[in-house]
Design a protein around this motif. Structure first.
Motif, PDB file in Angstrom:
ATOM      1  N   PRO A  57      14.021 -19.173  50.406  1.00 43.03           N
ATOM      2  CA  PRO A  57      13.850 -19.629  48.959  1.00 43.03           C
ATOM      3  C   PRO A  57      12.199 -19.373  48.825  1.00 43.03           C
ATOM      4  O   PRO A  57      11.639 -18.948  47.440  1.00 43.03           O
ATOM      5  CB  PRO A  57      14.012 -21.077  48.731  1.00 43.03           C
ATOM      6  CG  PRO A  57      15.326 -20.987  49.885  1.00 43.03           C
ATOM      7  CD  PRO A  57      15.105 -20.401  51.065  1.00 43.03           C
ATOM      8  N   LYS A  58      11.449 -19.515  49.607  1.00 40.42           N
ATOM      9  CA  LYS A  58       9.961 -19.270  49.766  1.00 40.42           C
ATOM     10  C   LYS A  58       9.778 -17.899  49.324  1.00 40.42           C
ATOM     11  O   LYS A  58       8.705 -17.829  48.791  1.00 40.42           O
ATOM     12  CB  LYS A  58       9.175 -19.770  51.046  1.00 40.42           C
ATOM     13  CG  LYS A  58       9.202 -21.231  51.330  1.00 40.42           C
ATOM     14  CD  LYS A  58       8.653 -21.468  52.557  1.00 40.42           C
ATOM     15  CE  LYS A  58       8.749 -23.174  52.703  1.00 40.42           C
ATOM     16  NZ  LYS A  58       8.225 -23.205  54.199  1.00 40.42           N
ATOM     17  N   VAL A  98       7.858 -13.869  45.181  1.00 39.39           N
ATOM     18  CA  VAL A  98       8.183 -12.582  44.184  1.00 39.39           C
ATOM     19  C   VAL A  98       7.946 -13.249  42.841  1.00 39.39           C
ATOM     20  O   VAL A  98       7.522 -12.315  42.031  1.00 39.39           O
ATOM     21  CB  VAL A  98       9.718 -12.328  44.529  1.00 39.39           C
ATOM     22  CG1 VAL A  98      10.165 -11.353  43.186  1.00 39.39           C
ATOM     23  CG2 VAL A  98       9.845 -11.586  45.850  1.00 39.39           C
ATOM     24  N   ALA A  99       8.187 -14.270  42.668  1.00 36.75           N
ATOM     25  CA  ALA A  99       8.345 -14.830  40.940  1.00 36.75           C
ATOM     26  C   ALA A  99       6.705 -14.857  40.831  1.00 36.75           C
ATOM     27  O   ALA A  99       6.217 -14.493  39.811  1.00 36.75           O
ATOM     28  CB  ALA A  99       8.854 -16.142  40.720  1.00 36.75           C
ATOM     29  N   GLU A 100       5.926 -15.734  41.794  1.00 31.22           N
ATOM     30  CA  GLU A 100       4.645 -15.645  41.372  1.00 31.22           C
ATOM     31  C   GLU A 100       3.937 -14.270  41.334  1.00 31.22           C
ATOM     32  O   GLU A 100       2.821 -14.106  40.693  1.00 31.22           O
ATOM     33  CB  GLU A 100       3.910 -16.598  42.350  1.00 31.22           C
ATOM     34  CG  GLU A 100       4.124 -17.952  42.375  1.00 31.22           C
ATOM     35  CD  GLU A 100       3.480 -18.563  41.139  1.00 31.22           C
ATOM     36  OE1 GLU A 100       2.404 -18.348  40.918  1.00 31.22           O
ATOM     37  OE2 GLU A 100       4.538 -19.202  40.391  1.00 31.22           O
ATOM     38  N   VAL A 118       5.873 -17.802  54.768  1.00 34.85           N
ATOM     39  CA  VAL A 118       7.233 -17.238  55.539  1.00 34.85           C
ATOM     40  C   VAL A 118       6.728 -16.471  56.860  1.00 34.85           C
ATOM     41  O   VAL A 118       6.972 -16.505  57.868  1.00 34.85           O
ATOM     42  CB  VAL A 118       8.049 -16.271  54.862  1.00 34.85           C
ATOM     43  CG1 VAL A 118       9.130 -15.698  55.551  1.00 34.85           C
ATOM     44  CG2 VAL A 118       8.695 -17.337  53.643  1.00 34.85           C
ATOM     45  N   ALA A 119       5.671 -15.408  56.466  1.00 36.57           N
ATOM     46  CA  ALA A 119       4.885 -14.936  57.526  1.00 36.57           C
ATOM     47  C   ALA A 119       4.733 -15.751  58.710  1.00 36.57           C
ATOM     48  O   ALA A 119       4.757 -15.382  59.897  1.00 36.57           O
ATOM     49  CB  ALA A 119       3.926 -13.782  57.223  1.00 36.57           C
ATOM     50  N   LYS A 120       3.901 -16.864  58.365  1.00 38.82           N
ATOM     51  CA  LYS A 120       3.309 -17.708  59.438  1.00 38.82           C
ATOM     52  C   LYS A 120       4.431 -18.271  60.306  1.00 38.82           C
ATOM     53  O   LYS A 120       4.406 -18.510  61.546  1.00 38.82           O
ATOM     54  CB  LYS A 120       2.588 -18.826  58.749  1.00 38.82           C
ATOM     55  CG  LYS A 120       1.922 -19.807  59.741  1.00 38.82           C
ATOM     56  CD  LYS A 120       0.935 -20.640  58.968  1.00 38.82           C
ATOM     57  CE  LYS A 120       0.243 -21.720  59.936  1.00 38.82           C
ATOM     58  NZ  LYS A 120      -0.724 -22.515  59.066  1.00 38.82           N
ATOM     59  N   LYS A 121       5.747 -18.352  59.716  1.00 40.92           N
ATOM     60  CA  LYS A 121       6.699 -19.096  60.381  1.00 40.92           C
ATOM     61  C   LYS A 121       7.457 -18.125  61.404  1.00 40.92           C
ATOM     62  O   LYS A 121       7.701 -18.462  62.590  1.00 40.92           O
ATOM     63  CB  LYS A 121       7.772 -19.427  59.601  1.00 40.92           C
ATOM     64  CG  LYS A 121       9.048 -20.292  59.810  1.00 40.92           C
ATOM     65  CD  LYS A 121      10.179 -20.457  59.123  1.00 40.92           C
ATOM     66  CE  LYS A 121      10.633 -19.293  58.226  1.00 40.92           C
ATOM     67  NZ  LYS A 121      11.767 -19.832  57.344  1.00 40.92           N
ATOM     68  N   VAL A 127       8.240 -10.510  57.303  1.00 33.52           N
ATOM     69  CA  VAL A 127       9.019 -11.438  56.144  1.00 33.52           C
ATOM     70  C   VAL A 127      10.348 -10.981  55.997  1.00 33.52           C
ATOM     71  O   VAL A 127      11.290 -11.457  55.447  1.00 33.52           O
ATOM     72  CB  VAL A 127       8.340 -11.185  54.823  1.00 33.52           C
ATOM     73  CG1 VAL A 127       6.821 -11.736  54.875  1.00 33.52           C
ATOM     74  CG2 VAL A 127       8.112  -9.692  54.289  1.00 33.52           C
ATOM     75  N   ALA A 128      10.795  -9.879  56.812  1.00 31.66           N
ATOM     76  CA  ALA A 128      12.287  -9.396  56.682  1.00 31.66           C
ATOM     77  C   ALA A 128      13.150  -9.945  57.728  1.00 31.66           C
ATOM     78  O   ALA A 128      14.229  -9.684  57.788  1.00 31.66           O
ATOM     79  CB  ALA A 128      12.174  -7.977  56.586  1.00 31.66           C
ATOM     80  N   GLN A 129      12.632 -10.782  58.736  1.00 31.29           N
ATOM     81  CA  GLN A 129      13.301 -11.495  59.756  1.00 31.29           C
ATOM     82  C   GLN A 129      14.273 -12.470  59.146  1.00 31.29           C
ATOM     83  O   GLN A 129      13.957 -13.176  58.312  1.00 31.29           O
ATOM     84  CB  GLN A 129      12.493 -12.003  60.707  1.00 31.29           C
ATOM     85  CG  GLN A 129      11.422 -11.037  61.362  1.00 31.29           C
ATOM     86  CD  GLN A 129      10.381 -11.720  62.366  1.00 31.29           C
ATOM     87  OE1 GLN A 129      10.600 -12.867  62.938  1.00 31.29           O
ATOM     88  NE2 GLN A 129       9.234 -11.067  62.927  1.00 31.29           N
TER      89      GLN A 129
END
Length: 379
Positions: A137-138, A143-145, A313-316, A377-379
């Motif tokens: 969801p993040k 994308v919305a922002e 998300v990338a950081k995670k 971010v695609a993981q």
């Protein structure tokens, strides 16, 4: 401007492109490019071979190898030549990995040796429903922002472009020169989204040596030539100023409908750095006005905006990558600060060759880890 590369520009940027491509190849071959399941794209000077003509929709990985003698770029086109994703500056003998989110449907993969023309194309098909339903969801929030951001940039560009156009139409050479660079900032921050439509960029941002056969030269750079080289505003220029506003209004109205995904944001950030590498650092972009550093800053700002939205998300998924990107964005910002003058930048023709090389190295240092953001971010 990516969609219309000239042989001249490509030749001038070969050395820079090879440096960037070599860095990308070093990491990509050991990473996603070498993983099973990737669509292998083998580019040469006269062919574009793909290992699969059909693959599942969702997160699609392309493993590109350039076996030709020319710098190439690879595009994925949806119907109507809408750009889904692209990767520029793939040097001879090097590889690159591209991760994109692709819906079910028909597409074309294009290799463009010399980075010009329509490219050598292969028809491919994505099947199934894809992985969008599983998205964090993040990422939907990002994308919305980002969609709000690109619309805001278009909305804020129009008044500045109108100020520029009115100065041209009134014949005020100095006022038009002053308004030129500010009118381009919003466009430069979000250019990959504008280019995804396929038909707007050639109207507003093409350079003379990027014109296709029979194409009339319109847009910012035709007016730039008149203001700084010819130093005279003609009746045709005044008509072109009106045409520029018409085309930018088209962009403003369509940008909110652009198809944006987390991977397109990440790939777009990398594309903005490619823009810096192939146009701003070389001085090709603003060859008459020498306002390249204004565009340079805007490209970096646009790339950083996409990155910051994707960062949680990338950081995670890849904390080491995020640490490196944070360092490199800070470093390129400090480099640009050295050339500030008043509320703008020094003219780029006053920047020495050695300083341009230092800027080029800084862009390369950022572009290499940024090329991995889509996979993170695609993981």
């Amino acid at each position: 401007m990516r969609a219309l590369r000239s042989a001249t520009a490509a030749a001038i940027t070969v050395a820079a492109a090879l440096t960037a491509a070599a860095c990308t190849a070093k990491s990509d071959v050991a990473g996603d490019a070498g993983k099973a399941g990737a669509v292998q794209v083998t580019a040469s000077d006269d062919a574009c071979k793909v290992s699969k003509k059909e693959f599942p929709a969702g997160h699609v990985k392309l493993a590109v190898e350039n076996k030709g003698s020319k710098v190439t770029e690879v595009y994925v086109y949806a119907p109507g030549d809408r750009i889904v994703t692209e990767r520029e500056n793939i040097g001879p003998g090097t590889r690159a990995a591209i991760t994109a989110e692709v819906k079910a449907g028909s597409y074309e993969i294009a290799c463009k040796p010399g980075m010009k023309g329509d490219g050598i194309r292969q028809k491919v098909t994505a099947t199934g429903k894809g992985a969008a339903a599983k998205r964090d969801p993040k990422l939907d929030a990002a994308v919305a922002e980002y969609r709000k951001y690109v619309q805001q940039q278009a909305d804020e560009t129009l008044p500045k472009a109108k100020e520029f156009a009115e100065a041209v139409k009134s014949g005020d050479l100095e006022a038009a020169k002053k308004a030129y660079a500010p009118s381009r900032i919003g466009w430069e921050r979000t250019e990959p989204v504008a280019e995804s439509f396929g038909d707007i960029d050639p109207k507003v941002d093409v350079r003379e040596d990027g014109l296709e056969d029979g194409q009339k030269w319109t847009g910012w750079h035709k007016l730039e030539q008149s203001l700084w080289k010819t130093k005279k505003i003609s009746g045709d220029d005044k008509k072109l100023a009106d045409r520029l506003i018409t085309d930018l209004k088209d962009w403003q109205q369509r940008v909110g409908k652009a198809e944006i995904t987390p991977t397109s944001m990440a790939n777009g950030a990398k594309e903005l750095l490619d823009e810096v590498y192939t146009g701003k650092v070389t001085g090709e972009e603003e060859r008459y006005s020498h306002t390249d550093l204004v565009d340079f800053q805007a490209n970096v700002e646009g790339a950083q905006k996409a990155y910051e939205l994707l960062k949680p998300v990338a950081k995670k998924n890849d904390p080491a990558l995020v640490r490196e990107l944070d360092r490199q964005f800070e470093a390129i910002g400090k480099q640009l600060d050295e050339y500030r003058e008043g509320d703008g930048f020094v003219a780029y023709d006053t920047v020495s060759k050695s300083d341009r090389k230092t800027l080029s190295d800084g862009v390369s240092a950022l572009a290499e880890p940024l090329s991995k953001l889509a996979a993170a971010v695609a993981q």
